[in-house]
Design an enzyme around this catalytic site. Structure first.
Site: not given
Ligand code: MSP
Length: 490
Positions: A26, A301
């Protein structure tokens, strides 16, 4: 100068699910968006940077139940963790939206009514594989040997009344807009993936109502049903700037939706279709960055390898984390995160190049009592337009590398001149060049390393400036050497 400021620049991150605390993934998206937002502010544009949390739906409902909390209370706690993390990481968002905000909920209800009235929502039957243990529909791919892997039971084929959104009606128009670049998707490989997906699959209508999920926004015409969480979540991008209030037109259409590659397909299909169905313009651009693993493994996790960005910034400094994330991974590609690589960047680049430069220049300047003036000699090695166009192309790693080239060049200038041996006017001239170079470097790194830029400005006795001030002028600072900018990690 070639870099013309736009009137406005609206940038978003995904809104993050609150079933998880903020992790390095994130933070990656959010820091990248912050760097871009700060750069556009530096250019003098009217920037709006939106981030926030996605708080409805089954996943969140279950996560709250698991810890015995009311969903809203649970969301409040995790949303605060996201806000705290972004504070610790120097994220300069203009608004933090939560999908449980009253104004968002009201706007989603209005959007649903418009979609309904415009004829894009119809009633049908939803059929799926329902696991009573999980209390949810499972997809074929989630089953192991035809059974739910958690409850070891075959799911029931269940069908229920549901409302559908006519996504299929938008197939051709979306494909067209993407191919023509009216709705840009970057990097190119991702654009091609979406195009080939749309060419080999027909978009199907999607069910947008849930009868089993209570934690969601109720459908205005049927209070027993809640809205599918993505329909609600996407709308944050317009409700976060005031829609349905007219004021939102100041920033819409969005200039850049920054997301991870995992959620590109839904973003490039459902979201613009939703907008068109409501009667709004589609986004100008999506950029999907890559995913990274941790020490070669998928982060999760269950593996216990989730990296906490706040802990990391406490250990190594916030700017070390920001620098590393932007510099290490070519923006758009996948990468691997490791603390070893982070330490290498700190020692090899932050300490040895930038920290060292500022320390050497300030040491020389403090010792010199004469006038600091001379002719610009080293500004020819500065290519601000190139740096700007890297950022415009979202090659953030190349932008910071270009700044570093200049940092290294200035260090080389000190060595070649043997500046420590100079005296009188010659030293005055060298120092003029060096101090102006440091001033310019501070402006250039300020989007990437805001805390460091402030520290440099303090030592130089200058104020933070805009990109247009990034040139050699008259040095007007009041030198006050401070501590090393970065500590070497042993
Ligand atoms: N809530 C939805 C998005 C809704 S937008 C209208 C969602 N949330 S999430 O908490 O799963 O966040 C996903 C986003 O977190 C990914 O698109 C990316 O931006 C970021 N990432 C989560 N894990 C990641 C990695 N391991 N590497 C890079 N970015 C990552 O999806």
């Amino acid at each position: 100068m070639v870099y013309l400021p736009r009137k406005k620049f609206y940038i978003t991150t995904p809104i993050y699910y609150v079933n998880d605390v903020p992790h390095i993934g994130h933070a990656y998206t959010t820091i990248a968006a912050d760097v871009i937002a700060r750069w556009h502010r530096l250019k003098g544009e009217d920037v709006f940077f939106l981030t926030g949390t996605d708080e409805h739906g089954e996943k969140i409902q279950q996560a709250a139940e698991k810890v015995g909390k009311q969903p809203k209370k649970f969301c409040d706690e995790i949303a605060k963790k996201f806000k705290d993390a972004w504070k610790a990481l120097d994220i300069s968002y203009d608004h933090f939206i939560r999908t449980t905000d009253e104004s968002h909920v009201k706007a989603v209800e209005k959007a649903l009514q418009i979609l309904y009235k415009n004829g894009y929502i119809y009633k049908g039957k939803y059929q799926g594989l329902y696991c009573v243990g999980c209390e949810k529909y499972l997809t074929e791919s989630e089953l192991v040997g035809g059974k739910c892997p958690d409850h070891l039971k075959e799911p029931e084929v269940l069908s229920e009344d549901s409302y559908f959104f006519s996504l299929s009606k938008f197939h051709t128009i979306l494909l067209n807009k993407i191919e023509k670049g009216e709705m840009a998707i970057k990097p190119e490989v991702r654009k091609n993936e979406i195009i080939s997906f749309l060419k080999s699959n027909k978009l199907e209508d999607i069910s947008i109502s849930r009868s089993k999920v209570k934690w969601g926004i109720k459908l205005p015409w049927d209070e027993n049903l809640t809205s599918y969480v993505w329909v609600d979540a996407f709308l944050n991008y317009v409700t976060g700037i005031g829609w349905p209030n007219k004021a939102f037109e100041k920033y819409w259409p969005v200039d850049l939706h920054l997301i991870g590659k995992d959620i590109l397909r839904v973003h490039a299909t459902i979201w613009p279709a939703e907008l068109l169905a409501i009667g709004l313009k589609v986004p100008k651009q999506f950029f999907a960055h890559g995913y990274f693993t941790v020490n070669g493994q998928k982060m999760g996790k269950s593996l216990g390898n989730v990296v906490d960005p706040v802990e990391l910034s406490k250990k190594y400094s916030v700017d070390a984390v920001r620098y590393f994330l932007i510099r290490e991974f070519p923006f758009g590609e996948d990468g691997d995160f490791s603390e070893k690589a982070l330490v290498n960047r700190i020692n090899g680049e932050l300490v040895a190049d930038l920290g060292n430069l500022i320390y050497r220049v300030l040491t020389l300047a403090e010792r010199y009592k004469g006038k600091i003036e001379g002719e610009p000699e080293i500004d020819k090695n500065l290519d601000i337009e190139a740096i700007d166009s890297y950022i415009e192309n979202l090659e953030l790693h190349n932008a910071i590398e270009s700044v570093w080239k200049f940092v290294r060049y200035v260090n080389k200038y000190i060595n070649e001149k043997q500046a420590w041996k100079l005296e009188g006017e010659e030293l005055g001239n060298a120092l003029y060049n060096l101090l102006e170079a440091c001033k310019v470097i501070s402006i250039l790194v300020s989007s990437f390393l805001p805390e460091t830029a402030e520290k440099i400005n303090k030592q130089l006795g200058v104020k933070g400036c805009k990109l247009k001030d990034c040139k050699f002028g008259k040095f007007t600072g009041r030198i006050k050497k401070g501590a090393y900018l970065f500590k070497k990690v042993e």
